[in-house]
Each structure stands twice: as C-alpha cells, then as structure tokens.
Design a protein around this motif. Sequence first.
Motif, PDB file in Angstrom:
ATOM      1  N   LYS A   1       0.752  -1.601  -0.078  1.00 16.30           N
ATOM      2  CA  LYS A   1       0.321  -0.067   0.193  1.00 16.30           C
ATOM      3  C   LYS A   1       0.483   1.572   0.259  1.00 16.30           C
ATOM      4  CE  LYS A   1      -3.393   2.154   2.591  1.00 16.30           C
ATOM      5  NZ  LYS A   1      -4.550   1.761   3.672  1.00 16.30           N
ATOM      6  N   TRP A   2       2.078   1.454   0.662  1.00 13.29           N
ATOM      7  CA  TRP A   2       3.153   2.446   0.950  1.00 13.29           C
ATOM      8  C   TRP A   2       3.485   2.272  -0.587  1.00 13.29           C
ATOM      9  CZ3 TRP A   2       7.784   1.477  -1.655  1.00 13.29           C
ATOM     10  CH2 TRP A   2       8.117   0.501  -1.514  1.00 13.29           C
TER      11      TRP A   2
ATOM     12  N   ILE B   1      12.458   4.910   0.272  1.00 11.62           N
ATOM     13  CA  ILE B   1      12.098   5.711   0.700  1.00 11.62           C
ATOM     14  C   ILE B   1      11.722   5.217   2.545  1.00 11.62           C
ATOM     15  CG2 ILE B   1       8.821   4.863   0.618  1.00 11.62           C
ATOM     16  CD1 ILE B   1      10.019   3.546  -2.488  1.00 11.62           C
ATOM     17  N   TYR B   2      11.301   6.302   3.169  1.00  6.57           N
ATOM     18  CA  TYR B   2      11.197   5.681   4.670  1.00  6.57           C
ATOM     19  C   TYR B   2       9.972   5.672   5.477  1.00  6.57           C
ATOM     20  CZ  TYR B   2      15.983   6.975   4.443  1.00  6.57           C
ATOM     21  OH  TYR B   2      17.692   6.683   4.064  1.00  6.57           O
ATOM     22  N   LYS B   3       9.123   4.277   5.982  1.00  3.65           N
ATOM     23  CA  LYS B   3       7.810   4.791   6.517  1.00  3.65           C
ATOM     24  C   LYS B   3       8.522   5.060   8.023  1.00  3.65           C
ATOM     25  CE  LYS B   3       3.926   2.154   7.557  1.00  3.65           C
ATOM     26  NZ  LYS B   3       3.269   1.391   7.562  1.00  3.65           N
TER      27      LYS B   3
ATOM     28  N   GLY C   1      12.291   0.871   1.536  1.00  3.43           N
ATOM     29  CA  GLY C   1      12.416   0.793   0.137  1.00  3.43           C
ATOM     30  C   GLY C   1      13.275   1.854  -1.074  1.00  3.43           C
ATOM     31  N   GLU C   2      13.231   1.553  -2.693  1.00  6.56           N
ATOM     32  CA  GLU C   2      14.006   2.400  -3.192  1.00  6.56           C
ATOM     33  C   GLU C   2      13.869   2.111  -4.554  1.00  6.56           C
ATOM     34  OE1 GLU C   2      18.394   1.620  -1.776  1.00  6.56           O
ATOM     35  OE2 GLU C   2      17.782   0.512  -3.268  1.00  6.56           O
ATOM     36  N   ILE C   3      13.382   3.393  -5.435  1.00  4.22           N
ATOM     37  CA  ILE C   3      12.882   3.493  -6.387  1.00  4.22           C
ATOM     38  C   ILE C   3      14.244   4.109  -7.551  1.00  4.22           C
ATOM     39  CG2 ILE C   3      11.214   4.836  -7.934  1.00  4.22           C
ATOM     40  CD1 ILE C   3       9.521   5.125  -5.666  1.00  4.22           C
TER      41      ILE C   3
ATOM     42  N   ASP D   1       0.966   8.475  10.388  1.00  5.78           N
ATOM     43  CA  ASP D   1       1.676   8.228  10.050  1.00  5.78           C
ATOM     44  C   ASP D   1       2.114   8.553   9.270  1.00  5.78           C
ATOM     45  OD1 ASP D   1       1.043   6.184  11.627  1.00  5.78           O
ATOM     46  OD2 ASP D   1       0.031   5.069  10.077  1.00  5.78           O
ATOM     47  N   GLN D   2       3.418   8.985   8.423  1.00  6.39           N
ATOM     48  CA  GLN D   2       3.815   9.363   7.690  1.00  6.39           C
ATOM     49  C   GLN D   2       4.739   8.432   6.599  1.00  6.39           C
ATOM     50  OE1 GLN D   2       6.728  12.837   8.378  1.00  6.39           O
ATOM     51  NE2 GLN D   2       4.812  13.809   8.363  1.00  6.39           N
TER      52      GLN D   2
END
Length: 233
Positions: free
Chosen positions: A2-3, A33-35, A41-43, A221-222
């Motif tokens: 979902k993120w 990418i940080y939660k 993750g990485e893009i 949440d961020q």
Amino acid sequence: MKWFSHILAWLVLCIAVPAHAAAPNSVQVTYDIYKGSIKIGEIEEVYTRDKDHYTLSSITKPVGIFAVFKPEKVFVNSRGLVGKQGLKPLHFDHRREQDASKDSSAEFDWEKGELTQIHQEQRDMVALPEGTQDRLSAMYQFMFLPNSATVVDFPMTNGIRLNNYHYAVSRGQKLKTPAGEFSTLYLDDQAKSGERHNEIWLATQRYNLPCKMVITEANGDQLTQVLSKLQIR
C-alpha cells in the motif's frame, strides 16, 4: 504494498506550460523510501529523450525487513511525445511482480481525445483532457514548470481512474539530501484537517526534479521519499 501506491499517488503533478529548451536528454535517479524513520524501499528511474519522443522506466524494490516479508518489485513505464507543453504520454503501464490482479495500463489517443484505462481485463474509455499525465510522467513534467507558477492544477491517470489535483506552489527552503543540497520550490496540496496531506519539493537548479516528497496520513503516519542519487546528461 500500500505504501507504494501512496508514494506514486502524489507523484501525479502536471501542468500545461511552454517547453523548457534546456531540458536534459537523460536523467537517472534513485529515491529512498521511509516509513517514519525506517527505510522500506528504493525507487530507480530512468528518463530518456530522443528528439520529440521520451521513455520512462521505474523499478521499486523493498529493502531491509520489508524485503523479507514483501519481496516484490514494482515496474512502471511511460512513453510518449515531447512538445511545446512538455510531456504528452501515449502509453503507460504498471506491473507488480507477484500480483497481476493489481496491474494497470493506459492508452492515450490525443487525436480522438480518448483515454483508455485497462485494469483486470476491463477497458474503460473516458474523455482525455488536454495536459493529462500518467503518474510516472507527471514528475518529469515538472521540468517544464515555469518558476513563476503559484498553483498547479492537473488531470492524472494511474491506469485505473482519472483524477484532478490542485497544489499551491511557493519558494521552499534549501534542502539537504544524500544526493546533495538543493534550492527548492514547495508544493502543498492544502489538505483540510483530518485529510491526508501531500507535500513535494522540487530542485530548482536541477530542472525541477523532485528531491523530497512527504505523505502524512490523517492518523499522523508518514511516508517520505528522498533523492539519494542523481545523474543528468
């Protein structure tokens, strides 16, 4: 994942503006990418322009503990034309490595003014507004955004639905990232209290490429996407 859908949802900004003559022919970027404070993750993305055509490819992969439980890559591609108003997509597709039920694509017929969105073998044809972007081409349309812009209003498709978006544009602070320090433009969707809030910072001296993006959910949440590598040719 979902993120990932949320991250891409706010990479949907576009505007019909005069083309920037100095826009690069090749861009390679990596985003972390940080939660919260945890990297999940990485893009990796590649933009290539050949005269009046462009191609875009994006690969998202989970990292760390997230890669153990969700070891799935996501592939997104866009191709189309480059004209006086910037990018003009012709085809978009989104593919998940392990869940084809969430795949989607879009076909742009600018002559007929028709957009065909394809999801789960269903084809939905709708009117194609001028300036429409897909959710991958949108972030590179910023290369054609004038510095005088104060608002951005745009239509965008993710291959499933076509939505309109509005952002206020202002001068942002200098921003330090793993890829360097950048002067920025700040885009704010001006969300109301209790709604998800989307923010994006564009590197003004690097063709207005996004260098940071933040989604803040209604519950606090961020999700944060930060530029970690950048190569321009």
